[in-house]
Design an enzyme around this catalytic site. Structure first.
Site, PDB file in Angstrom:
ATOM      1  N   CYS A  92      89.456  87.105   0.179  1.00  0.00           N
ATOM      2  CA  CYS A  92      90.817  87.476   0.534  1.00  0.00           C
ATOM      3  C   CYS A  92      91.175  88.043   2.033  1.00  0.00           C
ATOM      4  O   CYS A  92      90.792  87.291   3.129  1.00  0.00           O
ATOM      5  CB  CYS A  92      91.417  88.539  -0.900  1.00  0.00           C
ATOM      6  SG  CYS A  92      93.098  88.169  -0.729  1.00  0.00           S
ATOM      7  N   HIS A 188      89.044  87.773  -6.512  1.00  0.00           N
ATOM      8  CA  HIS A 188      88.292  88.788  -6.882  1.00  0.00           C
ATOM      9  C   HIS A 188      88.317  88.480  -8.155  1.00  0.00           C
ATOM     10  O   HIS A 188      88.253  87.526  -9.152  1.00  0.00           O
ATOM     11  CB  HIS A 188      89.514  90.061  -6.783  1.00  0.00           C
ATOM     12  CG  HIS A 188      90.507  89.950  -5.458  1.00  0.00           C
ATOM     13  ND1 HIS A 188      89.639  90.453  -4.090  1.00  0.00           N
ATOM     14  CD2 HIS A 188      91.572  89.906  -5.133  1.00  0.00           C
ATOM     15  CE1 HIS A 188      90.951  90.149  -3.174  1.00  0.00           C
ATOM     16  NE2 HIS A 188      91.807  89.727  -3.445  1.00  0.00           N
TER      17      HIS A 188
HETATM   18  N1  GLN Z   1      96.458  91.501   3.139  1.00  0.00           N
HETATM   19  C1  GLN Z   1      95.672  90.721   3.205  1.00  0.00           C
HETATM   20  C2  GLN Z   1      96.996  89.378   1.952  1.00  0.00           C
HETATM   21  O1  GLN Z   1      98.151  90.316   1.543  1.00  0.00           O
HETATM   22  C3  GLN Z   1      95.060  90.391   1.496  1.00  0.00           C
HETATM   23  C4  GLN Z   1      95.112  90.907   0.664  1.00  0.00           C
HETATM   24  C5  GLN Z   1      93.782  90.971  -0.241  1.00  0.00           C
HETATM   25  O2  GLN Z   1      92.737  91.456   0.576  1.00  0.00           O
HETATM   26  N2  GLN Z   1      93.758  90.329  -1.453  1.00  0.00           N
HETATM   27  O3  GLN Z   1      97.465  88.256   2.447  1.00  0.00           O
END
Ligand code: GLN
Length: 231
Positions: A92, A188
């Site tokens: 992510c 995740h």
């Molecule tokens: N901040 C990034 C987004 O919202 C990554 C989010 C995350 O790592 N879950 O796209």
């Protein structure tokens, strides 16, 4: 190679979504393969070690993601490690950092450029269970996604997977990106807890050894069940 170093990068920044558990799964599976592991936690105040075999980056909120990026850039270590064949698993925010650019705080931020892709603000937030058909393993991989960014891959980039259900990079077609030993994904879970076969593949890549998947019936049952229920 029978001993590997797993470098967990910036838990205090890239720890929002529990992806640090990927290291625990790698260490657990490695033991069954007769590989000893050392998990090295490195904060953004410290320099990354150059001798890691696997580098792990997790998900984060936008501000933390920018801080982590700046520290990685300051160190000049990750490009050298990647050049030397180290394995990288980036989830992510960690995945977005590896691209050419992403957006945070209303601004475009230049990424590390290891993967030819850019991330732009999506029209919605992408949240929920996700299943992808992996491009590098003959299996479906499941996880949970939660991101605002939408990632656009360059023409020649191999995705991590083809989306079966969920959003992935935001187009509903593909998730993540893979290049050599760099694996970037929105999944995740932690993704290796939900898909232990993927952990084995990373261990093979890191050690240069070939081994068949280990007998861990509960983990296998759990992974299979997840694949069945994630529609
Ligand atoms: N901040 C990034 C987004 O919202 C990554 C989010 C995350 O790592 N879950 O796209």
């Amino acid at each position: 190679m029978s001993s590997i170093k797993i470098v967990r990068i910036h838990n205090e920044l890239l720890g929002t979504y529990g992806d640090r558990g990927n290291a625990d799964v790698l260490a657990f599976r490695a033991k069954f393969h007769g590989i000893t592991t050392e998990v090295i936690d490195v904060s953004y105040l410290e320099k990354l070690p150059t001798n890691g075999n696997i580098y792990l980056l997790g998900g984060a909120e936008d501000a933390a993601q920018v801080l982590s990026l700046e520290a990685i850039r300051r160190d000049h270590v990750l490009p050298v490690a990647i050049e030397g064949g180290a394995v990288v698993l980036a989830v992510c925010a960690g995945f977005q950092i590896l691209g050419n650019s992403f957006h945070a705080g209303g601004k475009e931020v230049e990424g590390l450029g290891f993967l030819d892709m850019k991330t732009v603000p999506g029209k919605e937030r992408f949240v929920g269970d996700i299943k992808v058909k992996a491009t590098f393993l003959d299996m479906d991989i499941t996880g949970f996604e939660n991101h605002a960014g939408q990632t656009i891959l360059g023409e020649d980039v191999t995705p991590f997977g083809k989306v079966v259900s969920g959003h992935g990079n935001g187009d509903g077609k593909f998730d993540g990106a893979v290049s050599g030993n760099i694996f970037g994904t929105y999944l995740h879970g932690p993704v290796l807890a939900r898909n232990p076969e993927f952990a084995d593949l990373l261990l093979c890549r890191a050690t240069g050894r070939k081994f068949t998947t280990i007998e861990d019936p509960l983990a296998s049952q759990y992974a299979a069940w997840r694949r069945k229920v994630t529609k």
